[in-house]
Design a protein around this motif. Structure first.
Motif, PDB file in Angstrom:
ATOM      1  N   LEU A 268       0.832  -1.201   0.000  1.00  0.00           N
ATOM      2  CA  LEU A 268       0.000   0.000   0.000  1.00  0.00           C
ATOM      3  C   LEU A 268       0.866   1.251   0.000  1.00  0.00           C
ATOM      4  O   LEU A 268       0.586   2.218  -0.721  1.00  0.00           O
ATOM      5  CB  LEU A 268      -0.922  -0.003   1.217  1.00  0.00           C
ATOM      6  CG  LEU A 268      -1.786   1.246   1.421  1.00  0.00           C
ATOM      7  CD1 LEU A 268      -2.713   1.468   0.227  1.00  0.00           C
ATOM      8  CD2 LEU A 268      -2.595   1.134   2.714  1.00  0.00           C
ATOM      9  N   GLY A 269       1.932   1.235   0.794  1.00  0.00           N
ATOM     10  CA  GLY A 269       2.832   2.387   0.838  1.00  0.00           C
ATOM     11  C   GLY A 269       3.473   2.663  -0.507  1.00  0.00           C
ATOM     12  O   GLY A 269       3.610   3.821  -0.921  1.00  0.00           O
ATOM     13  N   ALA A 270       3.865   1.600  -1.209  1.00  0.00           N
ATOM     14  CA  ALA A 270       4.458   1.775  -2.537  1.00  0.00           C
ATOM     15  C   ALA A 270       3.454   2.400  -3.498  1.00  0.00           C
ATOM     16  O   ALA A 270       3.797   3.293  -4.288  1.00  0.00           O
ATOM     17  CB  ALA A 270       4.940   0.426  -3.072  1.00  0.00           C
TER      18      ALA A 270
ATOM     19  N   LEU B  11      -1.037   9.776   6.444  1.00  0.00           N
ATOM     20  CA  LEU B  11      -1.918   8.838   7.141  1.00  0.00           C
ATOM     21  C   LEU B  11      -1.301   7.443   7.172  1.00  0.00           C
ATOM     22  O   LEU B  11      -1.337   6.754   8.203  1.00  0.00           O
ATOM     23  CB  LEU B  11      -3.284   8.795   6.452  1.00  0.00           C
ATOM     24  CG  LEU B  11      -4.198  10.004   6.665  1.00  0.00           C
ATOM     25  CD1 LEU B  11      -5.400   9.924   5.737  1.00  0.00           C
ATOM     26  CD2 LEU B  11      -4.653  10.079   8.124  1.00  0.00           C
ATOM     27  N   TRP B  12      -0.733   7.037   6.047  1.00  0.00           N
ATOM     28  CA  TRP B  12      -0.080   5.726   5.989  1.00  0.00           C
ATOM     29  C   TRP B  12       1.071   5.664   6.988  1.00  0.00           C
ATOM     30  O   TRP B  12       1.208   4.680   7.732  1.00  0.00           O
ATOM     31  CB  TRP B  12       0.431   5.468   4.567  1.00  0.00           C
ATOM     32  CG  TRP B  12       1.173   4.176   4.416  1.00  0.00           C
ATOM     33  CD1 TRP B  12       0.640   2.947   4.145  1.00  0.00           C
ATOM     34  CD2 TRP B  12       2.590   3.982   4.530  1.00  0.00           C
ATOM     35  NE1 TRP B  12       1.636   1.995   4.088  1.00  0.00           N
ATOM     36  CE2 TRP B  12       2.839   2.601   4.319  1.00  0.00           C
ATOM     37  CE3 TRP B  12       3.663   4.828   4.793  1.00  0.00           C
ATOM     38  CZ2 TRP B  12       4.129   2.061   4.366  1.00  0.00           C
ATOM     39  CZ3 TRP B  12       4.950   4.295   4.836  1.00  0.00           C
ATOM     40  CH2 TRP B  12       5.170   2.925   4.625  1.00  0.00           C
ATOM     41  N   ALA B  13       1.900   6.708   7.020  1.00  0.00           N
ATOM     42  CA  ALA B  13       3.055   6.726   7.919  1.00  0.00           C
ATOM     43  C   ALA B  13       2.619   6.705   9.380  1.00  0.00           C
ATOM     44  O   ALA B  13       3.211   6.001  10.213  1.00  0.00           O
ATOM     45  CB  ALA B  13       3.916   7.960   7.642  1.00  0.00           C
TER      46      ALA B  13
ATOM     47  N   GLY C  68       1.987   3.825  14.365  1.00  0.00           N
ATOM     48  CA  GLY C  68       1.061   3.339  15.385  1.00  0.00           C
ATOM     49  C   GLY C  68       1.115   1.830  15.511  1.00  0.00           C
ATOM     50  O   GLY C  68       1.071   1.283  16.623  1.00  0.00           O
ATOM     51  N   SER C  69       1.232   1.148  14.379  1.00  0.00           N
ATOM     52  CA  SER C  69       1.340  -0.314  14.398  1.00  0.00           C
ATOM     53  C   SER C  69       2.607  -0.750  15.124  1.00  0.00           C
ATOM     54  O   SER C  69       2.589  -1.692  15.928  1.00  0.00           O
ATOM     55  CB  SER C  69       1.355  -0.852  12.963  1.00  0.00           C
ATOM     56  OG  SER C  69       0.176  -0.493  12.271  1.00  0.00           O
ATOM     57  N   LEU C  70       3.696  -0.056  14.836  1.00  0.00           N
ATOM     58  CA  LEU C  70       4.964  -0.382  15.492  1.00  0.00           C
ATOM     59  C   LEU C  70       4.870  -0.140  16.996  1.00  0.00           C
ATOM     60  O   LEU C  70       5.358  -0.945  17.805  1.00  0.00           O
ATOM     61  CB  LEU C  70       6.085   0.466  14.887  1.00  0.00           C
ATOM     62  CG  LEU C  70       7.504   0.210  15.411  1.00  0.00           C
ATOM     63  CD1 LEU C  70       7.923  -1.227  15.128  1.00  0.00           C
ATOM     64  CD2 LEU C  70       8.495   1.186  14.774  1.00  0.00           C
TER      65      LEU C  70
ATOM     66  N   ALA D  66      -4.687   3.038  16.701  1.00  0.00           N
ATOM     67  CA  ALA D  66      -3.291   3.133  16.276  1.00  0.00           C
ATOM     68  C   ALA D  66      -3.101   2.739  14.817  1.00  0.00           C
ATOM     69  O   ALA D  66      -2.359   3.386  14.074  1.00  0.00           O
ATOM     70  CB  ALA D  66      -2.409   2.261  17.173  1.00  0.00           C
ATOM     71  N   VAL D  67      -3.768   1.666  14.387  1.00  0.00           N
ATOM     72  CA  VAL D  67      -3.581   1.181  13.015  1.00  0.00           C
ATOM     73  C   VAL D  67      -4.561   1.830  12.044  1.00  0.00           C
ATOM     74  O   VAL D  67      -4.382   1.748  10.822  1.00  0.00           O
ATOM     75  CB  VAL D  67      -3.729  -0.357  12.954  1.00  0.00           C
ATOM     76  CG1 VAL D  67      -2.744  -1.023  13.897  1.00  0.00           C
ATOM     77  CG2 VAL D  67      -5.158  -0.798  13.278  1.00  0.00           C
ATOM     78  N   GLY D  68      -5.582   2.480  12.573  1.00  0.00           N
ATOM     79  CA  GLY D  68      -6.638   3.042  11.735  1.00  0.00           C
ATOM     80  C   GLY D  68      -6.173   3.995  10.648  1.00  0.00           C
ATOM     81  O   GLY D  68      -6.684   3.940   9.519  1.00  0.00           O
ATOM     82  N   PRO D  69      -5.211   4.901  10.931  1.00  0.00           N
ATOM     83  CA  PRO D  69      -4.779   5.823   9.873  1.00  0.00           C
ATOM     84  C   PRO D  69      -4.264   5.123   8.619  1.00  0.00           C
ATOM     85  O   PRO D  69      -4.423   5.640   7.509  1.00  0.00           O
ATOM     86  CB  PRO D  69      -3.667   6.631  10.557  1.00  0.00           C
ATOM     87  CG  PRO D  69      -4.050   6.629  12.000  1.00  0.00           C
ATOM     88  CD  PRO D  69      -4.633   5.263  12.241  1.00  0.00           C
TER      89      PRO D  69
END
Length: 294
Positions: A126-128, A147-149, A154-156, A183-186
């Motif tokens: 997704l990031g790519a 938002l991805w970052a 948040g996941s980390l 945390a993972v929502g963004p």
């Protein structure tokens, strides 16, 4: 004075923005059609050069700043963009499928052991795609990337500070603790923004449906008010729609995912070069109007 008009669709890279000449004191209005141009920047000249070994020039497409063509670098970017979406869709479907499998299923146990690797690979895909996506207005693209970052960070944070101390993986912890969705929502919000762009630009019903399904499921689970059967139904819909969306990307012409390449080439010019080009376009537009009047 010259101005570039971005409509909502043009801002997302769906339609061409329009160049218009503005007298002092007049408000900007979209031009009825793109301006025909003879000018080409060095980048544009390179883009219309026939590939080695080719006897015919590439197909040219009209752009607001002049004609442009698809070159090998464009094809590579679009293929990688679509590959990122396929990666995100495949890993998500694989991980989410465990919710639909019986508890004693061997495949379910195998996939559950791969939850976090699937999540990492899918987030990377997704990031790519968000890095390669073509959107004319840079702040919109940067917002999706931000938002991805934030979702990745948040996941980390959840994985290190909450999941690891209780010997759980990130995905397992979030599934067992609804608050982890904050945390993972963004990250999923960035995906929602991407499918919104795709649905609006290309009229893809599956992308438009994903725009509603993704936040509905996440917010419903986060709030705790959504019935589990409804959650499973939305999850199954998400899986089916995501698979259809990713697979159908490869049925589109390459040029669709590029948008108006002349806009991106214009943005790459220096400010002085941009002003010189706008002045030249304004003069050419005035000349065209004079010729029509005569």
């Amino acid at each position: 004075m010259a101005a570039i008009i971005f409509t909502p669709l043009a801002s997302l890279g769906c339609r061409q923005p329009h160049l218009v000449a503005l007298p002092h004191g007049r408000r900007a209005r979209p031009s009825p059609r793109p301006v025909s141009m003879r000018w080409r920047s060095p980048t544009a000249m390179a883009s219309v050069t026939p590939p080695p070994g080719s006897n015919s020039p590439p197909q040219l497409y009209p752009g607001v700043y002049g004609p442009w063509s698809v070159d090998s670098a464009d094809v590579r970017e679009v293929v990688l963009y679509r590959a990122g979406l396929v990666t995100a869709a495949t890993t998500f479907i694989a991980g989410a499928s465990t919710a639909l499998l019986p508890e004693d299923n061997a495949v379910k146990g195998l996939i559950q052991g791969l939850y976090d690797p699937l999540y990492v690979v899918g987030a990377g895909g997704l990031g790519a795609s968000l890095f390669l996506i073509h959107i004319y207005v840079t702040p919109i693209k940067r917002t999706l990337q931000l938002l991805w970052a934030v979702g990745v960070l948040g996941s980390l944070g959840i994985a290190v500070n909450f999941a690891a101390p209780v010997n759980q993986g990130l995905v397992e912890f979030v599934l067992n603790n609804r608050a982890g969705i904050w945390a993972v929502g963004p990250l999923f919000a960035s995906l929602t923004g991407l499918v919104f762009k795709e649905g609006l630009c290309y009229g893809k019903l599956e992308a438009a449906a994903l725009f509603f399904v993704i936040p509905s499921l996440l917010l419903g689970r986060l709030s705790g008010v959504m019935d589990e059967k409804v959650q499973l139904g939305l999850l199954a819909a998400w899986m089916a729609l995501f698979a259809l969306f990713a697979s159908r990307k490869f049925t589109q012409p390459i040029k669709d995912d590029i948008g108006d390449k002349s806009v991106f080439m214009f943005n790459a010019l220096s400010e002085d070069e941009q002003q010189a080009l706008l002045s030249r376009l304004q003069s050419q537009q005035a000349l065209q109007k004079t010729e029509v009047a005569d």
